[in-house]
Design a protein around this motif. Structure first.
Motif, short mmCIF file in Angstrom:
data_model
loop_
_atom_site.label_atom_id
_atom_site.label_comp_id
_atom_site.label_asym_id
_atom_site.label_seq_id
_atom_site.Cartn_x
_atom_site.Cartn_y
_atom_site.Cartn_z
N ALA A 551 0.84 -1.21 0.00
CA ALA A 551 0.00 0.00 0.00
C ALA A 551 0.87 1.25 0.00
O ALA A 551 1.96 1.28 0.58
CB ALA A 551 -0.91 0.01 1.23
N VAL A 553 0.34 5.85 -0.36
CA VAL A 553 -0.50 7.03 -0.58
C VAL A 553 0.39 8.12 -1.14
O VAL A 553 1.49 8.36 -0.61
CB VAL A 553 -1.13 7.53 0.75
N ALA A 569 -4.69 6.89 -2.84
CA ALA A 569 -4.27 5.68 -2.12
C ALA A 569 -4.36 4.49 -3.07
O ALA A 569 -5.32 4.38 -3.85
CB ALA A 569 -5.17 5.46 -0.91
N ARG A 587 -8.15 4.51 -4.53
CA ARG A 587 -9.14 5.42 -3.98
C ARG A 587 -8.56 6.85 -3.98
O ARG A 587 -7.37 7.03 -3.73
CB ARG A 587 -9.50 5.06 -2.53
N GLN A 589 -8.74 10.34 -1.98
CA GLN A 589 -9.17 10.76 -0.64
C GLN A 589 -8.70 12.17 -0.35
O GLN A 589 -7.98 12.78 -1.15
CB GLN A 589 -8.67 9.78 0.42
N GLU A 594 -2.67 10.70 5.33
CA GLU A 594 -1.80 9.54 5.13
C GLU A 594 -2.53 8.23 5.40
O GLU A 594 -2.27 7.22 4.76
CB GLU A 594 -0.55 9.66 6.01
N ILE A 596 -5.17 5.44 5.04
CA ILE A 596 -6.03 5.08 3.91
C ILE A 596 -7.47 4.96 4.42
O ILE A 596 -7.78 4.08 5.23
CB ILE A 596 -5.56 3.77 3.25
N LEU A 599 -9.67 1.60 3.36
CA LEU A 599 -8.83 0.41 3.25
C LEU A 599 -9.63 -0.89 3.34
O LEU A 599 -9.35 -1.85 2.62
CB LEU A 599 -7.73 0.44 4.32
N ARG A 625 3.48 -1.80 4.01
CA ARG A 625 2.92 -0.43 3.94
C ARG A 625 4.04 0.58 3.77
O ARG A 625 4.97 0.65 4.57
CB ARG A 625 2.13 -0.15 5.22
N GLU A 640 -5.55 1.13 10.30
CA GLU A 640 -5.37 0.29 9.11
C GLU A 640 -5.35 -1.21 9.44
O GLU A 640 -5.94 -2.01 8.71
CB GLU A 640 -4.11 0.71 8.34
N THR A 766 -0.25 4.47 -7.94
CA THR A 766 -0.59 5.85 -7.54
C THR A 766 -0.10 6.84 -8.59
O THR A 766 -0.79 7.80 -8.92
CB THR A 766 0.00 6.23 -6.16
#
Length: 807
Positions: A551, A553, A569, A587, A589, A594, A596, A599, A625, A640, A766
């Motif tokens: 993951a 962001v 994200a 997504r 946001q 920071e 998510i 999630l 992450r 998360e 991203t």
């Protein structure tokens, strides 16, 4: 380390000013009150709210002081207030004994420990930030600076930070660099912004587009006038006039006069550039460009363009030996031994770098298709090639088309055909199936309607092959972002077809290696698999159904309007038993968030994708992450990790896979230098597979540094892996080895990479999602200043979400 407690005070300065000026006001305060109110102590200040003293100060628990600033320091666009009020209030004692307990693994991290570390940061940084330009934990000096394009220059600096490690505090020191505006004549800076050789080339005046570009770049710059010796106050540029100086009019003693004539009559100064606009510094104060000097030492706050980034990278890229020597030179500038503030608090620092033991993990075995002549390899030095190898699962490419964004005069069809033939043969040799080696070729205008051109190409591909189109091969005239962005927006979110972009310069001089690299990307975009790790070497994944997730962001770049722009994200997850193929979820946001937000639903989507591909539910989840700082660890655990558990429960109340959550950090300043050159690779870096897990790691938690890639240029940056949650009972060696082995199956190249692929893919996703914005902040159709209200992001078509369209 300070043995006694540190006294912590809260500081508020009125009127409010930027931190850099706060430091100057605080310096004046200490000079004015040191003997009386401070009892000869030298308190330190972090530039914002915190003041620290080694003993109780005579004024008691609270006091207010009036401070006169000795020098004229500009604030905003007007003369600064000369008088300030400082209110100081005692907050409490920072108990150093508690920090010692934490470092010796006898207690958890407490608020008091965090405050103690903050205090040490302030103590080691106070003196240097009063002598140099400080930005966060770095300070910069103009010595050895280098000009880059666009009127900017790069300054060399040093980063320093107090870090808790096993049994002691250490200082992490590294090289740092940032961009500043060049000082000097504004008219020369304008010429550089427009990439002209000299200001003489400005004689033709500014076009509308040039006017906008210059205004955007110089807005908020601080300047001084140079036509009056006595005028040394500074002003801030608000904007440019629409008219040149010779036609910019204002009222003077009841008469209307233009700026050029005013300067001639008032200062006997004939303007050299009357045809250029003026800068407006305050309401109706017009200054010709040539009478303005840019004050040196102003940080370049806007996003650098591609050329500036390249020039900056060339400046900062240094091989390990040179970097280590420069860091040692930085110690002389920091001069800890003679720092009176540190001496007063009893802080002493060794001048030697920490020596740590590293171990090198064994190289994994990579599998290709069994029919390859070379189907199992153990690469030396983290690098290999595709010679005599076929991809593990080759995709079939039958329905495709070539779309060249160049005219047939510039790139004739016979050149394209030669390239396509070479590419198709390379793909075939590499294990793909290419039944159609003569796709139709179309040409399009790169400035025209890109969406319409791609739709035409899609139709031609389908009609020619009498099958659903699979790929559009786009030939681009240059590396410009707008065309590439629009191609990806349309193909990913409007049509739903894979695209592969290639640069025109590679078409005429076709190289097999280039075609092989393109083939790796095409194969996974069509659902193929390039390679996999020997299952016996990744038992955590191969023993039981296991899903890997990554993951990330990404946030909008700083600059005007960035507050309204959203963050993006992305979560990627493996969808096969070999952890080679991935699906993605995206997504949009709220900007600069920071955590998510959605999630749980993203994880749910990806768990379903795994089930649909494998026919089994994952029994274990390993979640990597990226992009989390240590200050956010607490909120990540409560949000998360809880969201991942909630996603599993939402699918089935009895579904409880074991979860391991690992934060991966690349934005840190830890660097490793091999002591013996025989232990280094050919670039002077540590070899791939180097793990550091003692001395500089956390006093007792589960973290390690892994340098998994072969050095290419400069000093390699290891990844820092930090386990926040572990249901799976990993021991350090298991997680280190698994993470390292995964770095060998990144689909886009034949080298081990610096980050585990799930996180690397999340980065790609991203970055790709930024291009899906229509007329907004990330697309180049929107202005740099544009707000976020009108932005709409396209959604990736379902047929692409299950394959690695982002590769």
């Amino acid at each position: 380390m300070p043995e006694n407690n540190i006294i912590h005070y809260d500081v508020s300065i009125t009127p409010e000013v930027p931190p850099r000026l706060n430091m100057k006001i605080f310096e004046s305060f200490v000079n004015q009150y040191r003997e009386r109110a401070l009892g000869n102590a030298r308190p330190v200040f972090d530039g914002r709210k915190n003041m620290l003293a080694h003993k109780l100060l005579p004024f008691g628990d609270a006091a207010t002081f009036n401070v006169t600033l000795e020098e004229r320091t500009p604030v905003a666009s007007r003369r600064p207030p000369r008088e300030f009020r400082i209110r100081i209030r005692r907050v409490g004692d920072i108990v150093m004994g508690e920090l010692f307990q934490f470092l010796r693994a006898r207690s958890r991290m407490t608020n008091n420990c965090q405050t103690a570390i903050m205090a040490l940061d302030a103590i080691i940084g106070h003196k240097v930030s009063t002598l140099h330009v400080a930005v966060g934990r770095s300070f910069f000096t103009p010595e050895g600076s280098r000009s880059i394009s666009g009127g900017a220059e790069v300054w060399q600096g040093y980063y320093q930070s107090a870090r808790p490690t096993s049994d002691k505090m250490m200082i992490n020191i590294d090289l740092s660099a940032t961009a500043f505006y060049e000082g000097g004549r504004l008219v020369q800076i304008v010429a550089k912004i427009l990439e002209l050789r000299s200001p003489d080339d400005l004689r033709r005046g500014l076009s509308e587009r040039e006017h906008q570009k210059v205004e955007r770049k110089i807005r908020n710059l601080k300047i001084r006038v140079n036509h009056r010796a006595e005028a040394r106050t500074s002003s801030k540029i608000e904007r440019l006039t629409q008219t040149p100086a010779s036609r910019t009019m204002f009222e003077k003693d009841g008469n209307t006069i233009d700026v050029a004539t005013y300067f001639q009559t008032t200062y006997n100064m004939r303007l050299i550039y009357p045809f250029l606009p003026c800068v407006i510094v305050r309401r109706n104060v017009f200054l010709p460009l040539e009478v303005c000097d840019v004050i040196p030492g102003q940080r370049h706050m806007r996003k650098l363009d591609g050329k500036q980034v390249d020039e900056m990278m060339n400046f900062t890229r240094q091989n390990p030996t040179l970097r280590a020597n420069k860091i040692r030179a930085g110690l002389n500038i920091l001069d800890y031994r003679n720092d009176e503030y540190m001496q007063q608090f009893g802080v002493r620092v060794s001048n030697e770098m920490a020596m740590v033991d590293g171990r090198i993990l064994p190289t994994p075995t990579i599998h290709y298709h069994p029919s390859s002549r070379d189907n199992r390899i153990q690469p030396a030095g983290g690098v290999w090639n595709l010679r005599d190898k076929k991809v593990a699962t080759g995709a079939t490419l039958g329905s495709w088309c070539v779309l060249a964004f160049l005219s047939p005069d510039v790139l004739p069809d016979h050149d394209i055909n030669a390239f396509v033939r070479e590419l198709a043969n390379t793909c075939q040799d590499t294990g793909m199936n290419i039944p159609n080696k003569n796709p139709p070729i179309l040409h399009a205008n790169p400035q025209g309607n890109i969406e319409e051109s791609l739709k035409q190409a899609w139709l031609r591909a389908g009609n020619s092959a009498k099958a659903q189109p699979q790929l559009i091969l786009c030939i681009l005239p240059n590396t410009g972002q707008p065309l590439y962005a629009e191609i990806k927006r349309v193909s990913d979110t409007v049509i739903g077809v894979a695209t592969q972009c290639v640069q025109n310069r590679y078409i005429r001089q076709t190289k097999k290696q280039y075609c092989a690299n393109v083939c790796l990307k095409i194969n996974v975009k069509l659902g193929g698999m390039n390679s996999f790790i020997d299952p016996t070497q990744i038992p955590f994944i191969s023993d039981r159904p296991t899903i890997l997730m990554g993951a990330d962001v990404t946030h909008p770049a700083p600059g005007p309007g960035s507050d309204e722009r959203p963050s993006i994200a992305a979560v990627t997850a493996s969808v096969d038993a070999k952890a080679s193929r991935y699906a993605a979820s995206i997504r949009i946001q709220r900007g600069r968030t920071e955590i998510i937000a959605d999630l749980a639903n993203m994880v749910k989507e990806l768990l379903k994708a795994f089930y649909q591909t494998c026919g089994r539910k994952p029994e274990r989840i390993l979640f990597y992450r990226d992009g989390i700082s240590e200050s956010q660890f607490g909120s990540i655990i409560t949000t998360e990790i809880a969201a991942i558990k909630a996603a599993c429960q939402a699918l089935d109340a009895n579904y409880k896979p074991t979860i391991t959550f690992v934060v991966v950090q690349k934005r840190h300043h830890t660097r490793f230098f091999p002591i013996d050159s025989r232990d280094a690779d050919r670039t002077g870096n540590c070899p791939p597979g180097t793990v550091i897990e003692t001395v500089i790691t956390h006093p007792f938690e589960f973290d390690f540094y892994l340098q998994s890639h072969a050095g290419l240029l400069g000093t390699s940056r290891p990844a820092h892996y930090y386990v926040l949650y572990d249901d799976n009972g990993f021991n350090p060696d298991m997680l280190q080895t698994l993470s390292y082995n995964l770095c060998y199956i990144y689909a886009r190249c034949t080298r081990s990479v610096s980050l585990v692929p799930p996180v690397y893919y999340a980065h790609l996703v991203t970055n790709r999602a930024k291009l899906h914005a229509r007329g907004g902040p990330f697309s180049d159709t929107g202005s740099e200043e544009g707000g976020g209200a009108a932005v709409t992001f396209g959604v990736v078509k379902p047929e692409l979400q299950r394959v690695m369209y982002f590769a």
